[in-house]
Write a protein that holds these residues in place. Sequence first.
Motif, short mmCIF file in Angstrom:
data_model
loop_
_atom_site.label_atom_id
_atom_site.label_comp_id
_atom_site.label_asym_id
_atom_site.label_seq_id
_atom_site.Cartn_x
_atom_site.Cartn_y
_atom_site.Cartn_z
N ASN A 79 0.95 -1.16 -0.02
CA ASN A 79 -0.02 0.01 0.02
C ASN A 79 0.97 1.25 0.04
O ASN A 79 0.91 2.05 0.97
N ALA A 80 1.47 1.36 -1.10
CA ALA A 80 2.63 2.52 -1.14
C ALA A 80 1.87 3.55 -2.19
O ALA A 80 1.26 3.26 -2.94
N TYR A 81 1.83 4.86 -1.94
CA TYR A 81 1.25 5.98 -2.46
C TYR A 81 2.19 7.07 -2.62
O TYR A 81 3.08 7.28 -1.98
N VAL A 82 1.66 8.02 -3.50
CA VAL A 82 2.27 9.27 -3.56
C VAL A 82 1.30 10.14 -3.07
O VAL A 82 -0.05 10.11 -3.42
N THR A 83 1.59 11.45 -2.46
CA THR A 83 0.76 12.56 -2.21
C THR A 83 0.48 13.34 -3.17
O THR A 83 -0.58 14.13 -2.87
N THR A 84 1.08 13.58 -4.34
CA THR A 84 0.75 14.14 -5.36
C THR A 84 1.14 13.50 -6.48
O THR A 84 2.34 13.28 -6.67
N SER A 85 0.23 13.27 -7.46
CA SER A 85 0.58 12.53 -8.46
C SER A 85 0.95 13.33 -9.82
O SER A 85 -0.08 13.18 -10.82
N ILE A 86 2.09 13.71 -9.81
CA ILE A 86 2.60 14.28 -11.07
C ILE A 86 4.23 14.31 -10.72
O ILE A 86 4.58 14.69 -9.59
N CYS A 87 4.98 14.15 -11.71
CA CYS A 87 6.49 13.90 -11.33
C CYS A 87 6.94 14.99 -10.77
O CYS A 87 8.10 14.68 -9.62
N CYS A 88 7.06 16.49 -11.09
CA CYS A 88 7.69 17.35 -10.37
C CYS A 88 7.30 17.41 -9.07
O CYS A 88 8.40 17.56 -8.17
#
Length: 487
Positions: A79-88
């Motif tokens: 359950n790994a996530y990103v807090t904002t899904s855009i590369c920069c």
Amino acid sequence: MKKIIVGSGYKALAALMLIAFLQRGVAQQIASGSEFSKPNIIFFLTDDQRWDALGAAGNTIIQTPHLDRLARAGILFQNAYVTTSICCVSRASLLTGQYEAYHNIHDFSTDLTPEALSQTYPVLLKNAGYRIGSIGKFGVGKNPPHSIYDFWVDTEEGGKGQPDYIITGDDGNLIHDTDTLNNAIQRFLDEYGNNDKPFCLSVSFKAPHEQDGHPPEYIIQQAYKDYYKDITIPEPVTADPKYWQQLPDFFRTDTNFARARWRGLFGTPALFQENVKNYYRLITGVDDAVGNTMHKLRELGLDKNTIIIFMGDNGMFLGEHGMEGKWYGYEESIRVPLLIYDPNTPDKIRQYKASQIALNIDIAPTILAMAGVQAPKQMQGINLIDLVQNKLPERNEFFYQHYFLGGPRIPKVEGVVTKEFKYMNYIEHNYEELYDVKHDPHETVNLVDNPKYKSQLSALRKKYRNMQKIYGVSAGKRAKARTPSQL
């Protein structure tokens, strides 16, 4: 065609002052002799690799044997996530251990300030006596900090945007980005592998990001062109047109980036088959580069003291909900692969499939902890090794935010993600989504108007308002008005 840039180029006065500061810190560490027992660290980052595009995650089609082997011998975060899904933004969060509103990178042109850069994991490791290297796309700002690194290979050509897949190599011949990075890793290990200092190498592949264009395309290494050719990729559940049609009017437009890119890559069954296979082929190419790295580490006798971390910078829609891309709060967009392999991991967490929520903001403090370096108070992430060893309480939820561009191209969204439910609010329209991700993992039914979920909706709205005060843009502005010691 672009050429590889290796070495210097960051000439701003603030950066020179930072370098002098770093040199003083390194000298102090060398004098103490504390760096000699520290592990080497390699952090592999892929671009747009979703969580399930990995054999170890249960994908029975994609071939990723080297990564699967590392996952079996290490920790695989489910359950790994990103807090904002855009590369920069995600890459800035990886470097700083902070939410978007705190590191203040909201677009592709803004650089990290010298002060923020000085608190990133590579710089803190350099202060602690590490040799640091960066290979591939740095991905933050227009002026990447070339000269703070001991080894630098920039396929992005100095922050000018996405690297091309095919570039002109040092020998004048055309070469694929994945091969460029593979060769650079070998050079780095030859140069720094038997050094008297530990190293931290950050490797950022372009793969499996599409090559931008009209339409965009996936440009693969020719060695992989026959992979998956006799396989039929199953279409996702939400590829059915009804799931695009049930989205709100402000979202369901041809100017929505995710819909426009869908047409060129997945708009027909033939395009879907071709481009998902190419996406997989690019990831298999990365897997082989990781395998080559592991072989080199064994050859140099470094395999017993080198930690490997592998992650995606954000996810990717492969036709789900009638979209291609990321940005929005669906699982395909925000959930990513993450594994940590430490050859000296205690037996009790070897071959461990971690169910705890892990975030991109956790990478920096985790790397620092592995190197025995104290994370600065500004970092909002946690040490994932402490998490899986139950030395920290499990994270129950996290705040999601995405503000780049705004509607109609990419409508802005914030929300709260838990293991059971997901609440998203498109803030320009106050349009809410509620999904029971435990029982509806494909997020097919928006439950906002379902009276049976009134209590869950109310609780998540309250969590959202509270977390917005802590992690939202206004919270970040308040934090930047304070000194670092107050954060």
